[in-house]
Design a protein around this motif. Structure first.
Motif, PDB file in Angstrom:
ATOM      1  N   ILE A   1      11.092   7.364  -2.734  1.00  0.00           N
ATOM      2  CA  ILE A   1      10.276   6.151  -2.666  1.00  0.00           C
ATOM      3  C   ILE A   1       8.829   6.525  -2.355  1.00  0.00           C
ATOM      4  CG2 ILE A   1       9.909   3.969  -1.467  1.00  0.00           C
ATOM      5  CD1 ILE A   1      12.883   3.817  -0.986  1.00  0.00           C
ATOM      6  N   ALA A   2       8.649   7.263  -1.259  1.00  0.00           N
ATOM      7  CA  ALA A   2       7.305   7.758  -0.948  1.00  0.00           C
ATOM      8  C   ALA A   2       6.906   8.814  -1.973  1.00  0.00           C
ATOM      9  CB  ALA A   2       7.278   8.346   0.460  1.00  0.00           C
ATOM     10  N   PHE A   3       5.597   8.935  -2.169  1.00  0.00           N
ATOM     11  CA  PHE A   3       5.017   9.911  -3.100  1.00  0.00           C
ATOM     12  C   PHE A   3       5.379   9.601  -4.555  1.00  0.00           C
ATOM     13  CE2 PHE A   3       6.518  12.346   0.760  1.00  0.00           C
ATOM     14  CZ  PHE A   3       5.368  12.077   1.496  1.00  0.00           C
ATOM     15  N   THR A   4       5.647   8.317  -4.828  1.00  0.00           N
ATOM     16  CA  THR A   4       5.905   7.840  -6.187  1.00  0.00           C
ATOM     17  C   THR A   4       5.162   6.514  -6.367  1.00  0.00           C
ATOM     18  OG1 THR A   4       7.865   6.536  -5.602  1.00  0.00           O
ATOM     19  CG2 THR A   4       8.210   8.879  -6.139  1.00  0.00           C
ATOM     20  N   PRO A   5       5.016   6.034  -7.608  1.00  0.00           N
ATOM     21  CA  PRO A   5       4.409   4.707  -7.798  1.00  0.00           C
ATOM     22  C   PRO A   5       5.131   3.598  -7.051  1.00  0.00           C
ATOM     23  CG  PRO A   5       4.452   5.895  -9.877  1.00  0.00           C
ATOM     24  CD  PRO A   5       5.223   6.730  -8.893  1.00  0.00           C
ATOM     25  N   LEU A   6       6.449   3.750  -6.840  1.00  0.00           N
ATOM     26  CA  LEU A   6       7.182   2.748  -6.078  1.00  0.00           C
ATOM     27  C   LEU A   6       6.653   2.651  -4.648  1.00  0.00           C
ATOM     28  CD1 LEU A   6       9.490   0.732  -5.772  1.00  0.00           C
ATOM     29  CD2 LEU A   6      11.031   2.657  -5.316  1.00  0.00           C
ATOM     30  N   GLY A   7       6.345   3.789  -4.040  1.00  0.00           N
ATOM     31  CA  GLY A   7       5.777   3.775  -2.700  1.00  0.00           C
ATOM     32  C   GLY A   7       4.416   3.100  -2.672  1.00  0.00           C
ATOM     33  N   ILE A   8       3.621   3.318  -3.713  1.00  0.00           N
ATOM     34  CA  ILE A   8       2.310   2.662  -3.790  1.00  0.00           C
ATOM     35  C   ILE A   8       2.482   1.153  -3.865  1.00  0.00           C
ATOM     36  CG2 ILE A   8       0.199   2.445  -5.147  1.00  0.00           C
ATOM     37  CD1 ILE A   8       0.610   5.296  -6.090  1.00  0.00           C
ATOM     38  N   ILE A   9       3.444   0.700  -4.670  1.00  0.00           N
ATOM     39  CA  ILE A   9       3.694  -0.739  -4.798  1.00  0.00           C
ATOM     40  C   ILE A   9       4.097  -1.336  -3.458  1.00  0.00           C
ATOM     41  CG2 ILE A   9       5.257  -2.439  -5.823  1.00  0.00           C
ATOM     42  CD1 ILE A   9       5.312  -0.667  -8.329  1.00  0.00           C
ATOM     43  N   ILE A  10       4.926  -0.627  -2.696  1.00  0.00           N
ATOM     44  CA  ILE A  10       5.344  -1.122  -1.370  1.00  0.00           C
ATOM     45  C   ILE A  10       4.132  -1.267  -0.461  1.00  0.00           C
ATOM     46  CG2 ILE A  10       6.628  -0.516   0.707  1.00  0.00           C
ATOM     47  CD1 ILE A  10       8.749   0.721  -1.084  1.00  0.00           C
ATOM     48  N   ALA A  11       3.248  -0.275  -0.455  1.00  0.00           N
ATOM     49  CA  ALA A  11       2.057  -0.341   0.391  1.00  0.00           C
ATOM     50  C   ALA A  11       1.144  -1.491  -0.025  1.00  0.00           C
ATOM     51  CB  ALA A  11       1.307   0.985   0.330  1.00  0.00           C
ATOM     52  N   LEU A  12       0.951  -1.666  -1.319  1.00  0.00           N
ATOM     53  CA  LEU A  12       0.077  -2.734  -1.799  1.00  0.00           C
ATOM     54  C   LEU A  12       0.692  -4.111  -1.565  1.00  0.00           C
ATOM     55  CD1 LEU A  12      -1.231  -1.204  -5.155  1.00  0.00           C
ATOM     56  CD2 LEU A  12      -2.311  -1.187  -2.901  1.00  0.00           C
ATOM     57  N   THR A  13       2.014  -4.197  -1.646  1.00  0.00           N
ATOM     58  CA  THR A  13       2.684  -5.460  -1.339  1.00  0.00           C
ATOM     59  C   THR A  13       2.520  -5.807   0.133  1.00  0.00           C
ATOM     60  OG1 THR A  13       4.311  -5.009  -3.073  1.00  0.00           O
ATOM     61  CG2 THR A  13       4.874  -6.700  -1.465  1.00  0.00           C
ATOM     62  N   PHE A  14       2.579  -4.801   0.977  1.00  0.00           N
ATOM     63  CA  PHE A  14       2.430  -5.002   2.417  1.00  0.00           C
ATOM     64  C   PHE A  14       1.052  -5.566   2.757  1.00  0.00           C
ATOM     65  CE2 PHE A  14       0.849  -3.223   6.452  1.00  0.00           C
ATOM     66  CZ  PHE A  14       1.744  -3.789   7.337  1.00  0.00           C
ATOM     67  N   ILE A  15       0.007  -4.990   2.178  1.00  0.00           N
ATOM     68  CA  ILE A  15      -1.345  -5.422   2.556  1.00  0.00           C
ATOM     69  C   ILE A  15      -1.760  -6.717   1.833  1.00  0.00           C
ATOM     70  CG2 ILE A  15      -2.095  -3.112   3.200  1.00  0.00           C
ATOM     71  CD1 ILE A  15      -3.450  -4.493   0.018  1.00  0.00           C
ATOM     72  N   GLY A  16      -1.068  -7.079   0.745  1.00  0.00           N
ATOM     73  CA  GLY A  16      -1.467  -8.258  -0.008  1.00  0.00           C
ATOM     74  C   GLY A  16      -0.685  -9.511   0.298  1.00  0.00           C
ATOM     75  N   LEU A  17       0.428  -9.386   1.018  1.00  0.00           N
ATOM     76  CA  LEU A  17       1.285 -10.540   1.292  1.00  0.00           C
ATOM     77  C   LEU A  17       0.564 -11.686   2.005  1.00  0.00           C
ATOM     78  CD1 LEU A  17       4.149 -11.784   1.249  1.00  0.00           C
ATOM     79  CD2 LEU A  17       4.551 -10.654   3.456  1.00  0.00           C
ATOM     80  N   PRO A  18      -0.246 -11.432   3.038  1.00  0.00           N
ATOM     81  CA  PRO A  18      -0.881 -12.562   3.740  1.00  0.00           C
ATOM     82  C   PRO A  18      -1.772 -13.413   2.852  1.00  0.00           C
ATOM     83  CG  PRO A  18      -1.066 -10.538   5.031  1.00  0.00           C
ATOM     84  CD  PRO A  18      -0.552 -10.144   3.684  1.00  0.00           C
ATOM     85  N   PHE A  19      -2.368 -12.827   1.815  1.00  0.00           N
ATOM     86  CA  PHE A  19      -3.252 -13.605   0.959  1.00  0.00           C
ATOM     87  C   PHE A  19      -2.498 -14.734   0.266  1.00  0.00           C
ATOM     88  CE2 PHE A  19      -5.428  -9.506   1.268  1.00  0.00           C
ATOM     89  CZ  PHE A  19      -6.725  -9.908   1.548  1.00  0.00           C
ATOM     90  N   VAL A  20      -1.297 -14.449  -0.204  1.00  0.00           N
ATOM     91  CA  VAL A  20      -0.518 -15.472  -0.894  1.00  0.00           C
ATOM     92  C   VAL A  20       0.035 -16.486   0.096  1.00  0.00           C
ATOM     93  CG1 VAL A  20       1.470 -15.891  -2.388  1.00  0.00           C
ATOM     94  CG2 VAL A  20       0.056 -13.867  -2.746  1.00  0.00           C
ATOM     95  N   VAL A  21       0.586 -16.010   1.201  1.00  0.00           N
ATOM     96  CA  VAL A  21       1.196 -16.918   2.177  1.00  0.00           C
ATOM     97  C   VAL A  21       0.162 -17.892   2.723  1.00  0.00           C
ATOM     98  CG1 VAL A  21       2.389 -17.079   4.391  1.00  0.00           C
ATOM     99  CG2 VAL A  21       2.978 -15.245   2.798  1.00  0.00           C
TER     100      VAL A  21
END
Length: 277
Positions: free
Chosen positions: A137-157
């Motif tokens: 998961i880490a060191f792959t595009p999937l890990g990047i998506i998880i990180a970006l989802t984490f920092i972007g969630l409050p904007f939508v909520v």
């Protein structure tokens, strides 16, 4: 005659329009337009051939694909789960609701580097979560998506939540009493009200994800042609004192982001007109 002229003119309740407009333009120019113009000024030191060679280098093109694709996927995930979280926080009462509501804002306050280290320690092959998966998961595009989802969630909520609060439950009950199913109620009653807020939240989360650096640089692994993001290439060129090369790639990101965000805002405007009429 003069009284008729005065009545035809629109009177502003709060005076000072010209002063406040001038202050706004000055503030925006100093904090937004002037810094952005410096990017283009630095790029002008390059010839057109040099500019094309820098921005179309295989490593740069690969980073564009990683940055835009992961930001897009993270934005879409945040739209889905952010809307669900906003719905739960508005429509239901449950224990520790206030605590969960406060945790939504945690990515705003948490330093991005701390978030990146925490996510890497969780999703690394020997991490608390990563050890249970047969794939990385880490060191792959999937890990990047998880990180970006984490920092972007409050904007939508935080964008969807106030709109949901303004939609009365009685409206849903009235729709159900008229024979509409739950899906029809959501599609014809609730979604038209939420659509502008959802698009706004998506655009904010997407824009934040495109420029994110701190939380991604740790979990990405920064492997050229695979998991290297564009902000990292810009930082690398700045560390090498290649300011012209860094600003050239920044111009590509800036122009592309502007076009995408303009398109999203245009879609939002068209959606507003459609739902209003």
């Amino acid at each position: 005659m003069s009284s008729l002229t005065v009545n035809k003119k629109t009177r502003r309740i709060i005076p000072g329009f010209h002063l406040s407009l001038g202050y706004t333009m000055l503030y925006v120019s100093l904090l937004v337009l002037l810094p952005l113009s410096m990017i283009f000024i630095h790029t002008m030191s390059l010839s057109w051939t040099e500019f094309i060679d820098i921005v179309t280098a295989p490593r740069a093109v690969a980073s564009y694909k990683v940055s835009f694709s992961t930001a897009l996927v993270a934005g879409l995930l945040n739209v889905i789960f952010g809307t669900i979280i906003a719905w739960v926080l508005v429509r239901y009462s449950f224990p520790f609701k206030r605590i969960i509501d406060g945790l939504v804002d945690l990515p705003f306050a948490l330093p991005t580097a701390v978030a990146g280290i925490a996510l890497t320690s969780l999703y690394a092959p020997n991490g608390w979560i990563g050890q249970f998966f047969n794939f990385k998961i880490a060191f792959t595009p999937l890990g990047i998506i998880i990180a970006l989802t984490f920092i972007g969630l409050p904007f939508v909520v935080r964008t969807v939540q106030p709109v949901l609060q303004n939609i009365s439950v009685e409206v849903e009950e009235a729709s159900a009493s008229l024979g509409a199913t739950r899906l029809q109620t959501f599609r014809k009653v609730i979604f038209p009200e939420l659509a502008p807020a959802i698009l706004t939240g998506f655009s904010l989360a997407f824009a934040r994800a495109l420029g994110e650096y701190g939380s991604v640089v740790f979990i990405a692994g920064n492997m050229p042609m695979k998991t290297e993001i564009t902000p990292l290439i810009i930082m690398t060129k700045l560390e090498q004192y290649d300011y012209a090369g860094a600003t050239a790639i920044a111009v590509v990101m800036l122009v592309t982001s502007f076009i995408l965000l303009f398109s999203i805002n245009l879609i939002q405007w068209l959606a507003n007109r459609r739902f209003v009429h």
